[in-house]
Design an enzyme around this catalytic site. Structure first.
Site, short mmCIF file in Angstrom:
data_model
loop_
_atom_site.label_atom_id
_atom_site.label_comp_id
_atom_site.label_asym_id
_atom_site.label_seq_id
_atom_site.Cartn_x
_atom_site.Cartn_y
_atom_site.Cartn_z
N LEU A 138 0.87 -1.17 0.00
CA LEU A 138 0.00 0.00 0.00
C LEU A 138 0.91 1.22 0.00
CD1 LEU A 138 -2.75 -0.84 2.69
CD2 LEU A 138 -3.00 -0.90 0.21
N ASP A 139 0.50 2.27 -0.71
CA ASP A 139 1.26 3.51 -0.70
C ASP A 139 1.32 4.07 0.71
OD1 ASP A 139 1.50 3.32 -3.46
OD2 ASP A 139 -0.27 4.56 -3.83
N LYS A 140 2.31 4.90 0.97
CA LYS A 140 2.50 5.48 2.31
C LYS A 140 1.23 6.16 2.82
CE LYS A 140 5.10 9.11 4.70
NZ LYS A 140 6.15 10.17 4.59
N ARG A 245 -5.32 5.31 -8.34
CA ARG A 245 -5.03 6.74 -8.45
C ARG A 245 -4.86 7.15 -9.91
NH1 ARG A 245 0.00 7.38 -4.57
NH2 ARG A 245 -0.33 9.60 -5.02
#
Length: 332
Positions: A138-140, A245
């Site tokens: 998962l992205d930050k 995104r």
């Protein structure tokens, strides 16, 4: 100082029909497709004991090894007593609810206070597993459910389910704009050549005779519509870097707060002061990994974990909902 380390894997039937450079960039997501091609040219990749060509097609069952240089100046991640929000745990795996702002893996600029540091403290044997058993990312600034294997057998079985696209992955996101009804976005994604930290939609390349990106499919369902925002549920059929995104940007409905793929802040006309303040104060992409589901590798039973929306997102959605209700009351 650098040292060489060799990683070996066996390709599955799920990879059959794809080019070896594409498959390896999927199996080793931290290595770009261009880097894989350079490793092949340098004869650092072997498939069934022979150096392949980047265009060679995988049949499934091949044993592949990669020799990669590792900077020994980077120390191994240390266990750290960081609290974990555990959604599910047994002897073979666990699922955590990652908070926004937490980096998954240590790296340049983020050697400590990562999810991996927390996992090594919670279950020390993870130090013996590649990536400490973390089987996806998962992205930050994306919160939500993340799966970790506790042993090699479970890790391989889960990776196989991800590769075969049988894992259920559901995200919730707040979009800028109005989406009238659900839809599917089917658009290839590749790395942006001008900014390697970002991804982009890629098109068919006549010279290469293929699309240089990777197939990416996102199914979108509308949960709630507001004046100038839409709360949606995104079901991932594939799991590319920044997929949701990039796809939301592609359909001109970027995710609220997205610093890389979003639009400049838009405040609707006659927005309530409370909603405006909350929206201006929201400093990350409004994206949350809501559910993850798969077949348990050992028991064969269905596992489905749900991560409740975090407080910052519920506060934002509640404020926009309240504004919408007041607007409807005053105008209709």
């Amino acid at each position: 100082m650098k040292r060489s380390e060799t990683f070996t894997t066996v390709l599955t039937e799920a990879h059959a029909g794809s080019r070896i450079d594409l498959v390896l960039s999927q199996v080793f997501p931290e290595i770009s497709r261009n880097q894989i091609q350079n490793l092949i040219k340098a004869k650092k990749v072997l498939m069934n004991g022979k150096v392949p060509k980047p265009r060679d097609i995988v049949e499934g069952g091949e044993e592949v090894s990669l020799e990669i240089e590792i900077d020994e100046g980077v120390s191994a991640p240390e266990p750290q007593a960081i609290a974990l929000d555990i959604l599910y745990e047994d002897d073979d795996l666990l699922i955590v609810n990652k908070s926004a702002g937490m980096v998954v893996h240590p790296g340049a600029g983020n050697p400590n206070n990562t999810l991996m540091n927390a996992l090594l403290y919670h279950y020390p044997p993870l130090k013996d597993l590649e990536r400490a058993g973390i089987v996806h990312r998962l992205d930050k600034e994306t919160s939500g459910a993340l799966v970790i294997a506790k042993n090699e057998e479970t890790a391989e079985a889960l990776q196989k389910q991800f590769a075969e696209r049988t894992v259920t992955r559901v995200y919730q996101a707040l979009l800028v704009g109005e989406l009238i009804s659900g839809r599917t976005v089917d658009a290839f994604i590749g790395r942006n050549p001008y900014n390697r930290k970002k991804m982009m939609i890629t098109e068919y390349d006549e010279e290469l005779e293929e699309n240089p990106g990777k197939e990416a499919i996102t199914h979108i369902r509308v949960l709630e519509r507001f004046r100038e925002h839409t709360l949606v549920e995104c079901h991932l059929e594939t799991g590319r870097t920044h997929q949701i995104r990039v796809h939301m940007q592609h359909i001109n409905l970027p995710i609220v707060g997205d610093p890389d793929y979003g639009s400049r802040l838009k405040i609707p006309r006659k927005f309530t002061h409370h909603a405006e303040n909350v929206l201006r104060g929201f400093r990350r992409q409004a994206l949350h990994a809501y559910q993850v589901g798969f077949i348990h590798p050992k028991t064969g039973e269905d596992v489905l974990a749900t991560a409740p929306l975090p407080k910052d997102m519920t506060t934002l959605i509640d404020a926009i909902r309240e504004d919408h209700e007041l607007y409807v009351k005053d105008h209709f």
